[in-house]
Design an enzyme around this catalytic site. Structure first.
Site, PDB file in Angstrom:
ATOM      1  N   ASP A   1       0.819  -1.204   0.000  1.00  0.00           N
ATOM      2  CA  ASP A   1       0.000   0.000   0.000  1.00  0.00           C
ATOM      3  C   ASP A   1       0.857   1.259   0.000  1.00  0.00           C
ATOM      4  O   ASP A   1       2.087   1.203   0.090  1.00  0.00           O
ATOM      5  CB  ASP A   1      -0.912   0.016   1.238  1.00  0.00           C
ATOM      6  N   LYS A   2       0.207   2.375  -0.052  1.00  0.00           N
ATOM      7  CA  LYS A   2       0.856   3.679   0.000  1.00  0.00           C
ATOM      8  C   LYS A   2       1.712   3.789   1.268  1.00  0.00           C
ATOM      9  O   LYS A   2       1.264   3.485   2.362  1.00  0.00           O
ATOM     10  CB  LYS A   2      -0.202   4.785   0.005  1.00  0.00           C
TER      11      LYS A   2
END
Length: 324
Positions: free
Chosen positions: A112-113
């Site tokens: 994820d980010k």
């Protein structure tokens, strides 16, 4: 009279010669353009006809400045940077950069980010002369290729991966039990944010940075983590996946606290989870549920409810935590 006829004849000859020269020049220009086009087409054809074989690339990265692993045109991702480096090093073409299906590109796992990776694997087709040094020359400092290896024709990094291991590192003050007085507050009562932050900044009469887990707390933490092991319906730990969707069934091999360390006078815990595969935000929601149990905000019974077909809203723990 004959002089006039000769003059007319000479003018006609001059016109014919001029037109002939123009036709020759035009023909030469057309021929030159055709040769240029053919040469360009030959170059493209030779470039695209380079023999490509299946390879895997092992890389690592700091995800703090990226919007995740998977390519998403128009946003800064790890794959975008890797593919750009391969393009600049002439290991892939512009067409292959724009459509990675042409080189059978696949990743073993997504992040994820803000999430980093110590060892990440991607598989793709590359020319035999590929090397990590040239790729790294065109990569930013926070992404490094560690190794490149030839694989069999049928190899796919996603399908051939039998397990993924993630580590979530969090400050242990996030696991500190809540003040019973706060838990007894009417849930409909609006929370004063400034007052709440003031409460959280002090734990047992000391600054939150001085909090340390006791052996009993560590034992409770591992007991809670173990509740999430095994095969369960994790539809509540992701989004847009319905309870009866077969994809919601996931197998967690182990979930445990592997290390507790102190840095800059603050204690951190390393939570390691190994599973066959994970869904979007699944790990971060698992961590969030564990935090809630350790803080005594919810009881262990919430785990059974989360695995049931009932819809439960579980918060998502941050991908990157900034501590001031």
């Amino acid at each position: 009279m004959s002089v006039e006829v000769n003059a007319v004849k000479n003018d006609a000859d001059n016109i014919l010669q001029t037109n002939k020269r123009q036709m020759i020049n035009e023909d030469n220009e057309v021929a030159a353009k055709a040769q240029k086009v053919e040469a360009t087409e030959d170059l493209i054809e030779r470039k695209n006809s380079v023999k490509r074989r299946p390879f895997v690339i092992m890389l690592g990265y700091l995800g703090r400045n990226y919007f995740g692993m998977q390519i998403n045109r128009g946003t800064k991702t790890i794959e975008e940077s890797l593919l750009s480096a391969l393009l600049k090093a002439n290991f892939i073409t512009k067409e292959q950069f724009e459509d990675v299906r042409e080189i059978k590109f696949q990743r073993a796992a997504r992040t994820d980010k803000g999430v980093s990776a110590v060892r990440q694997i991607v598989s793709l087709k590359l020319p035999d002369n590929v090397n990590k040094e040239e790729i790294n020359e065109h990569l930013p400092k926070d992404i490094r290729v560690f190794g490149i290896k030839r694989v069999t024709k049928s190899f796919n990094s996603k399908n051939k991966c039998d397990a993924r291991t993630y580590r979530y590192i969090l400050p242990t003050f996030a696991l500190a039990p809540e003040d019973p007085n706060f838990l007894q507050t009417d849930s409909d009562e609006e929370i004063d944010e400034e007052k709440r932050l003031s409460q959280l900044s002090v734990i047992n009469g000391k600054p939150y940075t001085e909090f340390r887990l006791t052996p009993e707390m560590v034992e409770k933490l591992n007991e809670t983590l173990k509740l999430l092991e095994g095969t369960h319906n994790f539809h509540n730990f992701t989004s847009k996946t319905k309870p009866l969707d077969p994809r919601a069934k996931r197998y967690i091999i182990h979930f445990r606290c592997t290390e507790i360390f102190t840095t800059n006078d603050m204690e951190f815990a390393v939570l390691e989870v190994k599973g066959q595969s994970f869904m979007l935000h699944q790990i971060r929601k698992m961590v969030s549920l564990v935090i809630g149990i350790c803080r005594n905000i919810v009881t262990n019974d919430i785990v059974k409810d989360a695995f049931s077909l009932e819809k439960i809203d579980i918060p998502t723990a941050p991908g990157t935590l900034w501590i001031l």
